[in-house]
Scaffold this motif. Structure first.
Motif, PDB file in Angstrom:
ATOM      1  N   GLU A   1       0.829  -1.205   0.000  1.00 59.11           N
ATOM      2  CA  GLU A   1       0.000   0.000   0.000  1.00 59.11           C
ATOM      3  C   GLU A   1       0.866   1.259   0.000  1.00 59.11           C
ATOM      4  O   GLU A   1       0.563   2.229  -0.711  1.00 59.11           O
ATOM      5  CB  GLU A   1      -0.920   0.033   1.224  1.00 59.11           C
ATOM      6  N   LEU A   2       1.959   1.230   0.766  1.00 63.52           N
ATOM      7  CA  LEU A   2       2.843   2.386   0.817  1.00 63.52           C
ATOM      8  C   LEU A   2       3.601   2.548  -0.493  1.00 63.52           C
ATOM      9  O   LEU A   2       3.802   3.668  -0.980  1.00 63.52           O
ATOM     10  CB  LEU A   2       3.827   2.239   1.983  1.00 63.52           C
ATOM     11  N   ARG A   3       4.018   1.438  -1.071  1.00 66.27           N
ATOM     12  CA  ARG A   3       4.681   1.504  -2.377  1.00 66.27           C
ATOM     13  C   ARG A   3       3.737   2.079  -3.425  1.00 66.27           C
ATOM     14  O   ARG A   3       4.131   2.917  -4.249  1.00 66.27           O
ATOM     15  CB  ARG A   3       5.160   0.115  -2.788  1.00 66.27           C
ATOM     16  N   GLU A   4       2.495   1.643  -3.395  1.00 65.91           N
ATOM     17  CA  GLU A   4       1.507   2.177  -4.342  1.00 65.91           C
ATOM     18  C   GLU A   4       1.317   3.675  -4.151  1.00 65.91           C
ATOM     19  O   GLU A   4       1.243   4.440  -5.125  1.00 65.91           O
ATOM     20  CB  GLU A   4       0.172   1.455  -4.169  1.00 65.91           C
ATOM     21  N   ALA A   5       1.241   4.122  -2.906  1.00 67.32           N
ATOM     22  CA  ALA A   5       1.067   5.549  -2.629  1.00 67.32           C
ATOM     23  C   ALA A   5       2.249   6.361  -3.160  1.00 67.32           C
ATOM     24  O   ALA A   5       2.075   7.451  -3.722  1.00 67.32           O
ATOM     25  CB  ALA A   5       0.879   5.777  -1.138  1.00 67.32           C
ATOM     26  N   ARG A   6       3.456   5.848  -2.994  1.00 67.97           N
ATOM     27  CA  ARG A   6       4.636   6.550  -3.501  1.00 67.97           C
ATOM     28  C   ARG A   6       4.654   6.585  -5.021  1.00 67.97           C
ATOM     29  O   ARG A   6       5.048   7.588  -5.638  1.00 67.97           O
ATOM     30  CB  ARG A   6       5.893   5.872  -2.967  1.00 67.97           C
ATOM     31  N   LEU A   7       4.238   5.503  -5.642  1.00 70.37           N
ATOM     32  CA  LEU A   7       4.159   5.482  -7.107  1.00 70.37           C
ATOM     33  C   LEU A   7       3.112   6.472  -7.618  1.00 70.37           C
ATOM     34  O   LEU A   7       3.282   7.068  -8.693  1.00 70.37           O
ATOM     35  CB  LEU A   7       3.827   4.067  -7.589  1.00 70.37           C
ATOM     36  N   GLN A   8       2.042   6.651  -6.848  1.00 68.45           N
ATOM     37  CA  GLN A   8       1.023   7.621  -7.248  1.00 68.45           C
ATOM     38  C   GLN A   8       1.587   9.041  -7.235  1.00 68.45           C
ATOM     39  O   GLN A   8       1.196   9.878  -8.055  1.00 68.45           O
ATOM     40  CB  GLN A   8      -0.182   7.525  -6.303  1.00 68.45           C
ATOM     41  N   VAL A   9       2.520   9.326  -6.317  1.00 69.12           N
ATOM     42  CA  VAL A   9       3.170  10.638  -6.311  1.00 69.12           C
ATOM     43  C   VAL A   9       3.972  10.831  -7.596  1.00 69.12           C
ATOM     44  O   VAL A   9       3.880  11.880  -8.260  1.00 69.12           O
ATOM     45  CB  VAL A   9       4.096  10.775  -5.079  1.00 69.12           C
ATOM     46  N   GLU A  10       4.746   9.810  -7.972  1.00 69.11           N
ATOM     47  CA  GLU A  10       5.529   9.904  -9.207  1.00 69.11           C
ATOM     48  C   GLU A  10       4.621  10.053 -10.420  1.00 69.11           C
ATOM     49  O   GLU A  10       4.919  10.823 -11.343  1.00 69.11           O
ATOM     50  CB  GLU A  10       6.408   8.660  -9.358  1.00 69.11           C
ATOM     51  N   ARG A  11       3.507   9.342 -10.403  1.00 66.67           N
ATOM     52  CA  ARG A  11       2.562   9.425 -11.524  1.00 66.67           C
ATOM     53  C   ARG A  11       1.978  10.840 -11.620  1.00 66.67           C
ATOM     54  O   ARG A  11       1.848  11.405 -12.720  1.00 66.67           O
ATOM     55  CB  ARG A  11       1.443   8.397 -11.331  1.00 66.67           C
ATOM     56  N   ALA A  12       1.633  11.420 -10.488  1.00 65.67           N
ATOM     57  CA  ALA A  12       1.081  12.774 -10.485  1.00 65.67           C
ATOM     58  C   ALA A  12       2.112  13.790 -10.991  1.00 65.67           C
ATOM     59  O   ALA A  12       1.761  14.740 -11.712  1.00 65.67           O
ATOM     60  CB  ALA A  12       0.611  13.144  -9.079  1.00 65.67           C
ATOM     61  N   GLU A  13       3.375  13.612 -10.627  1.00 66.22           N
ATOM     62  CA  GLU A  13       4.421  14.532 -11.089  1.00 66.22           C
ATOM     63  C   GLU A  13       4.617  14.427 -12.600  1.00 66.22           C
ATOM     64  O   GLU A  13       4.818  15.433 -13.288  1.00 66.22           O
ATOM     65  CB  GLU A  13       5.726  14.225 -10.353  1.00 66.22           C
ATOM     66  N   ILE A  14       4.539  13.199 -13.131  1.00 63.36           N
ATOM     67  CA  ILE A  14       4.654  13.026 -14.585  1.00 63.36           C
ATOM     68  C   ILE A  14       3.458  13.656 -15.298  1.00 63.36           C
ATOM     69  O   ILE A  14       3.608  14.281 -16.353  1.00 63.36           O
ATOM     70  CB  ILE A  14       4.786  11.528 -14.925  1.00 63.36           C
ATOM     71  N   ASP A  15       2.270  13.507 -14.736  1.00 64.95           N
ATOM     72  CA  ASP A  15       1.081  14.116 -15.342  1.00 64.95           C
ATOM     73  C   ASP A  15       1.219  15.633 -15.418  1.00 64.95           C
ATOM     74  O   ASP A  15       0.811  16.262 -16.407  1.00 64.95           O
ATOM     75  CB  ASP A  15      -0.165  13.745 -14.529  1.00 64.95           C
TER      76      ASP A  15
END
Length: 440
Positions: free
Chosen positions: A269-283
């Protein structure tokens, strides 16, 4: 002597394996579930879909070919007028054409072909960001798969432990039923010889009825749990098997601080949350890249067939530019929105970190409580086992009443069930802590 042997059997609770039935260990159940569980397969298919989407986005880097054709019937004539002297003046002839010339295409079928090839140039940066976003989405799906596997493994462990408890309790109850039947027979003979009161016989019969009722309930519970375990392993729910016993009772290897650190490093769950941050930055980067004009290397081919005067083949190569010069602040507001999404994603990481630490602490302490309760239940069971052994020996020597033996036996049955229940609670608490720390 027969009564003593029956009492000794009561003290031994080993799982009974029926001939011809599968012996299923906990590791085998977990392995089978991870391979065949339907929810795990659904999560794996999401990864496959995401990987395919990465390949789809990569194709946008390559030239795009388009072919458009239109055919039909002219409903009106196509007229072209060449004005006098359109092509200049020829020596000795004068203006050319000497008069206005009219060229007409009659109403007839026609065909027009337009073919284009576009190679994106300035869009390559934005396309690369799209590929990175899809790759991150694949990693997010992998994290979700890991979470689903952890949930399934945790469910498998708890169900397996509950089957072990039900199976052990059923063995104990069946031995109790045998003993109570023997005691009922002895009590019946004692009533006939007026050695005991009829009330003592009724107590024995009531205890026997209660034990038989518990045996039926435990059989039904075990059957339901086995059907659930079969379903988790994605096989026929009626498949017969026996379990081989629970996990070894041993202390947790890490202290609370180490367990929390392990959870923060492993929890999906924490890994997913961190990946969502990277995804938002790319967007946000992709949205900002929309300020860059779209420049394409373009090749165009045009062929109007069966229409007079127009050239049959026209080919051109060049650059095309598309630029949304003025958008009334739309891109700026969209960038603000993307920045807020990044802030939300980072806040979600902090919240997940806090919740994981709280959850690990909760299950760590529950495991400590379960271990302490197990020690108490084990000592109580050993004490009652010794009391029953002594009482059975005294009963053979007519030193105690049958009623006293029944009371001690009932207490032992209760302590046995309580121990098995506490043992299952310990295994379940350990399974929860393993899940909380990110283990499978």
């Amino acid at each position: 002597m027969r009564l003593t042997k029956l009492g000794a059997c009561l003290l031994v609770f080993l799982p009974l394996a029926a001939w011809g039935q599968e012996q299923l260990t906990l590791d085998q159940a977990i392995s089978m579930a991870l391979q065949k569980n339907r929810l795990v397969k659904v999560a794996q298919l999401e990864i496959n879909k995401s990987e395919a989407q990465v390949n789809v986005v990569k194709t946008y880097r390559l030239p795009q070919f388009n072919l458009n054709m239109i055919g039909g019937q002219l409903l009106t004539k196509v007229d072209f007028t060449l004005p006098k002297g359109l092509f200049g003046s020829l020596p000795g002839l004068g203006a050319f054409p000497p008069d206005d010339a009219k060229i007409t295409t009659a109403r007839r079928p026609f065909l027009a072909v337009l073919a284009t090839a576009n190679q994106p140039l300035s869009q390559q940066y934005r396309i690369r960001l799209g590929i990175d976003a899809e790759r991150l989405n694949t990693e997010i799906q992998r994290a979700k798969l890991n979470l689903q596997e952890q949930v399934i493994v945790n469910d498998i462990k708890k169900t397996y432990y509950n089957i072990v408890q039900a199976q052990g309790a059923l063995v104990a109850t069946e031995e109790t039923v045998k003993l109570l039947k023997e005691l009922e027979r002895v009590a019946t003979n004692a009533v006939e010889s007026q050695a005991i009161l009829k009330g003592d016989l009724l107590d024995a019969q009531a205890g026997l009825a209660k034990a038989e009722s518990q045996a039926v309930s435990l059989k039904n519970t075990a059957a339901t749990l086995k059907e659930k375990l079969n379903s988790l392993m994605a096989r026929d729910i009626l498949a017969e098997f026996t379990v081989t016993g629970g996990a070894e009772v041993k202390p947790w290897e890490l202290d609370l601080a180490q367990t929390r650190a392990k959870a923060l490093a492993q929890r999906p769950e924490l890994r997913e949350a961190r990946l969502q941050v990277e995804r938002a930055e790319i967007d946000r980067k992709a949205k900002k890249a929309e300020y860059i004009p779209d420049v394409n290397l373009n090749m165009t081919y045009i062929s109007p067939l069966n229409i007079q005067f127009l050239p049959l083949n026209v080919t051109a190569v060049g650059l095309t530019l598309s630029w949304d010069v003025f958008d009334w602040g739309r891109k700026k507001q969209e960038l603000v929105s993307k920045s807020e999404v990044i802030t939300q994603a980072k806040t979600a990481v902090d919240e997940a970190t806090s919740q994981i630490q709280v959850e690990v602490g909760l299950h760590f302490r529950k495991l400590e409580d379960a271990r302490a309760q197990l020690k108490v239940a084990n000592l109580a069971l050993e004490a009652d086992q010794e009391k029953v052994r002594v009482a059975l020996n005294k009963y053979e020597q007519n030193a105690v009443l049958l009623k006293d033996v029944l009371q001690l036996k009932a207490s032992l049955a209760e302590k046995t069930y309580k121990y098995q229940e506490t043992l299952t609670a310990f295994w379940s608490a350990r399974a929860d802590l393993e899940k909380a720390s990110g283990e499978k």
